[in-house]
Design a protein around this motif. Sequence first.
Motif, PDB file in Angstrom:
ATOM      1  N   LEU A   1       8.114  15.749 -17.949  1.00 16.65           N
ATOM      2  CA  LEU A   1       9.083  16.336 -17.407  1.00 16.65           C
ATOM      3  C   LEU A   1      10.283  16.257 -18.117  1.00 16.65           C
ATOM      4  O   LEU A   1      10.862  14.834 -19.283  1.00 16.65           O
ATOM      5  N   LYS A   2      11.223  16.846 -18.029  1.00 18.45           N
ATOM      6  CA  LYS A   2      12.070  17.417 -18.552  1.00 18.45           C
ATOM      7  C   LYS A   2      14.055  16.753 -17.752  1.00 18.45           C
ATOM      8  O   LYS A   2      15.148  17.075 -18.651  1.00 18.45           O
ATOM      9  N   LYS A   3      13.444  16.125 -17.061  1.00 18.08           N
ATOM     10  CA  LYS A   3      14.364  16.191 -16.226  1.00 18.08           C
ATOM     11  C   LYS A   3      13.544  15.303 -14.968  1.00 18.08           C
ATOM     12  O   LYS A   3      12.556  14.476 -14.510  1.00 18.08           O
ATOM     13  N   LEU A   4      15.036  14.011 -14.141  1.00 16.87           N
ATOM     14  CA  LEU A   4      14.951  13.357 -13.320  1.00 16.87           C
ATOM     15  C   LEU A   4      13.878  14.370 -12.369  1.00 16.87           C
ATOM     16  O   LEU A   4      13.852  15.089 -11.669  1.00 16.87           O
ATOM     17  N   PRO A   5      12.966  13.334 -11.423  1.00 15.58           N
ATOM     18  CA  PRO A   5      12.560  13.536 -10.328  1.00 15.58           C
ATOM     19  C   PRO A   5      12.999  14.222  -9.514  1.00 15.58           C
ATOM     20  O   PRO A   5      12.705  15.064  -8.688  1.00 15.58           O
ATOM     21  N   SER A   6      14.176  13.438  -9.087  1.00 17.83           N
ATOM     22  CA  SER A   6      14.804  14.296  -7.700  1.00 17.83           C
ATOM     23  C   SER A   6      15.145  15.645  -8.947  1.00 17.83           C
ATOM     24  O   SER A   6      15.773  16.078  -6.913  1.00 17.83           O
ATOM     25  N   GLU A   7      15.508  16.336  -9.525  1.00 16.13           N
ATOM     26  CA  GLU A   7      16.123  16.971  -9.345  1.00 16.13           C
ATOM     27  C   GLU A   7      15.348  18.269  -9.640  1.00 16.13           C
ATOM     28  O   GLU A   7      15.512  19.015  -9.353  1.00 16.13           O
ATOM     29  N   TYR A   8      13.666  17.728  -9.739  1.00 16.34           N
ATOM     30  CA  TYR A   8      12.488  19.019  -9.470  1.00 16.34           C
ATOM     31  C   TYR A   8      12.526  19.306  -7.880  1.00 16.34           C
ATOM     32  O   TYR A   8      11.978  19.688  -7.741  1.00 16.34           O
ATOM     33  N   VAL A   9      13.049  18.102  -7.513  1.00 20.71           N
ATOM     34  CA  VAL A   9      12.426  17.879  -6.075  1.00 20.71           C
ATOM     35  C   VAL A   9      13.495  18.973  -4.954  1.00 20.71           C
ATOM     36  O   VAL A   9      13.714  19.883  -4.818  1.00 20.71           O
ATOM     37  N   LYS A  10      14.495  19.022  -6.012  1.00 25.44           N
ATOM     38  CA  LYS A  10      16.000  20.427  -5.405  1.00 25.44           C
ATOM     39  C   LYS A  10      15.352  21.746  -5.565  1.00 25.44           C
ATOM     40  O   LYS A  10      16.454  22.571  -5.743  1.00 25.44           O
TER      41      LYS A  10
ATOM     42  N   PHE B   1      21.664  15.695   4.493  1.00 24.63           N
ATOM     43  CA  PHE B   1      22.311  18.100   3.925  1.00 24.63           C
ATOM     44  C   PHE B   1      22.821  17.113   2.651  1.00 24.63           C
ATOM     45  O   PHE B   1      22.341  18.532   1.537  1.00 24.63           O
ATOM     46  N   GLU B   2      23.835  16.926   2.682  1.00 19.82           N
ATOM     47  CA  GLU B   2      24.228  16.478   1.310  1.00 19.82           C
ATOM     48  C   GLU B   2      23.714  16.098  -0.059  1.00 19.82           C
ATOM     49  O   GLU B   2      23.809  16.517  -0.839  1.00 19.82           O
ATOM     50  N   MET B   3      22.807  14.718   0.612  1.00 21.65           N
ATOM     51  CA  MET B   3      21.672  14.682  -0.520  1.00 21.65           C
ATOM     52  C   MET B   3      20.555  15.852  -1.479  1.00 21.65           C
ATOM     53  O   MET B   3      20.416  15.545  -2.267  1.00 21.65           O
ATOM     54  N   ILE B   4      20.411  16.605  -0.285  1.00 18.39           N
ATOM     55  CA  ILE B   4      19.532  17.531  -0.936  1.00 18.39           C
ATOM     56  C   ILE B   4      20.030  19.521  -0.891  1.00 18.39           C
ATOM     57  O   ILE B   4      19.210  19.650  -1.328  1.00 18.39           O
ATOM     58  N   ASP B   5      21.209  19.229  -1.194  1.00 19.89           N
ATOM     59  CA  ASP B   5      21.880  20.643  -1.496  1.00 19.89           C
ATOM     60  C   ASP B   5      21.245  21.215  -0.134  1.00 19.89           C
ATOM     61  O   ASP B   5      20.318  22.636  -1.139  1.00 19.89           O
ATOM     62  N   ALA B   6      21.122  21.529   0.925  1.00 25.00           N
ATOM     63  CA  ALA B   6      20.486  21.831   2.169  1.00 25.00           C
ATOM     64  C   ALA B   6      21.559  23.193   1.672  1.00 25.00           C
ATOM     65  O   ALA B   6      20.008  23.737   2.376  1.00 25.00           O
TER      66      ALA B   6
ATOM     67  N   ILE C   1      24.875  30.947   6.694  1.00 23.89           N
ATOM     68  CA  ILE C   1      23.960  32.045   6.534  1.00 23.89           C
ATOM     69  C   ILE C   1      22.787  32.276   5.579  1.00 23.89           C
ATOM     70  O   ILE C   1      21.626  32.889   5.003  1.00 23.89           O
ATOM     71  N   ASN C   2      23.228  30.966   4.518  1.00 22.94           N
ATOM     72  CA  ASN C   2      21.888  30.774   4.072  1.00 22.94           C
ATOM     73  C   ASN C   2      20.474  30.747   4.040  1.00 22.94           C
ATOM     74  O   ASN C   2      19.726  30.828   3.830  1.00 22.94           O
ATOM     75  N   ILE C   3      20.678  29.159   5.591  1.00 23.31           N
ATOM     76  CA  ILE C   3      19.402  28.765   5.414  1.00 23.31           C
ATOM     77  C   ILE C   3      18.727  29.632   6.427  1.00 23.31           C
ATOM     78  O   ILE C   3      17.196  29.228   7.157  1.00 23.31           O
ATOM     79  N   LEU C   4      19.609  29.855   7.182  1.00 24.37           N
ATOM     80  CA  LEU C   4      18.989  31.113   8.517  1.00 24.37           C
ATOM     81  C   LEU C   4      18.345  32.635   7.564  1.00 24.37           C
ATOM     82  O   LEU C   4      17.203  33.176   8.641  1.00 24.37           O
ATOM     83  N   GLY C   5      18.814  32.606   6.364  1.00 21.25           N
ATOM     84  CA  GLY C   5      18.016  33.722   6.406  1.00 21.25           C
ATOM     85  C   GLY C   5      18.170  34.295   4.649  1.00 21.25           C
ATOM     86  O   GLY C   5      17.655  34.451   4.169  1.00 21.25           O
TER      87      GLY C   5
END
Length: 375
Positions: free
Chosen positions: A278-287, A309-314, A347-351
């Motif tokens: 792993l080259k970065k924190l797991p949370s960065e891979y999660v995103k 939404f803010e935590m996961i860069d929704a 727009i991003n989330i819906l399509g």
Amino acid sequence: MASKYRIVDVDAHYQDDPRPLHKYMEEPWKSRIRDWSGKYYRQVGGGITHDAMMGGRVRVGKHKELLQRTQGIESSRESILETMEMLDFETIIMVPSQLLQLANINDKDRANVLAEAHVQYMLDDIVDPEKGIYCCLPVPSQDPVEAAKLVERYGAEPGFCAILFVTQGPMPPLGDRFYDPIYDAAEKFKLPCILHSAFSGPDANTYAHGFGKWSEAHGLDFAISNMIQLTSLVMQGVKERYPKLDFILQESGIFYIPQMMYRLDNEYMRRRSETPWLKKLPSEYVKDFYYGTQPLELPSNINHLKMVFEMIDAPNTLMYASDYPHYDWDHPSCIERLTFLSEQDKINILGENARKVMRFKYHPAGIETEATTKR
């Protein structure tokens, strides 16, 4: 909403009758599927042991006739197009409900036969990319070598926009190198991997084994299935081995994602020597992964949803998923009505996020597109 947001639904279901699959099979599977009565034992692909529709009390909207057909034993292109028109979907990705039990089949031969037959059935009866109807290519994860061959045979078909894994059942979990032949084939054909959760009812021997009621098992099983696979994919370094391969985890809501981000970060910081790749924190891979929105949690305090939404860069990680026609499906207004989102976020989330990742060949106007990735 369609003209404004150009909606892509990354998770809709057709209720497939297994019997038409017999024409794509050899014996002994051919007669077993053809002669299934539906009365005395479960479908050969597995099945749910509880009444998901609560004795007919669960209804979806006012479109009773359409619902009866879509909730019935078989879907068709016609009913799918009617659903798209009713819900203003520009593009829809159909997931076969029966194959959500695929990973729980111990008989590899049966799993391979079912996957192959479903692929041919979808090509003949379901997909229509020029009209926005796409399917996922279901892979029997029990047998990665044969699954990779399946992708090689059908991966170039324009009606398939992704590969479908089921997250309930794979052993070892999906981050293991055991599955690399499938990931190699997916990367070759530029097909992202949809990881769809599943549920077999409280009487099944799953992660929710021991619960007696639907609400208990249903509330837990879907989330745990995806949590296990997300942990494995992140900590086993799949995104380092396949940096261009995208993954979409579906049908667990979104509140579990921050928990996994920070719990895995804590474990990683305490025992970094166990995961030197792993080259970065797991949370960065999660995103770096994507997530279907359904079933979107609706807390009484909307600020809690905003914080998640803010935590996961929704706006960059979520894709709208309806799960139609299941009883807990989400209308696209579940995203449109969120006042803390900007118009571009919606727009991003819906399509748009789906269009960046899925291998869609056509827009309705017939313009060919190339698959691209977020990063």
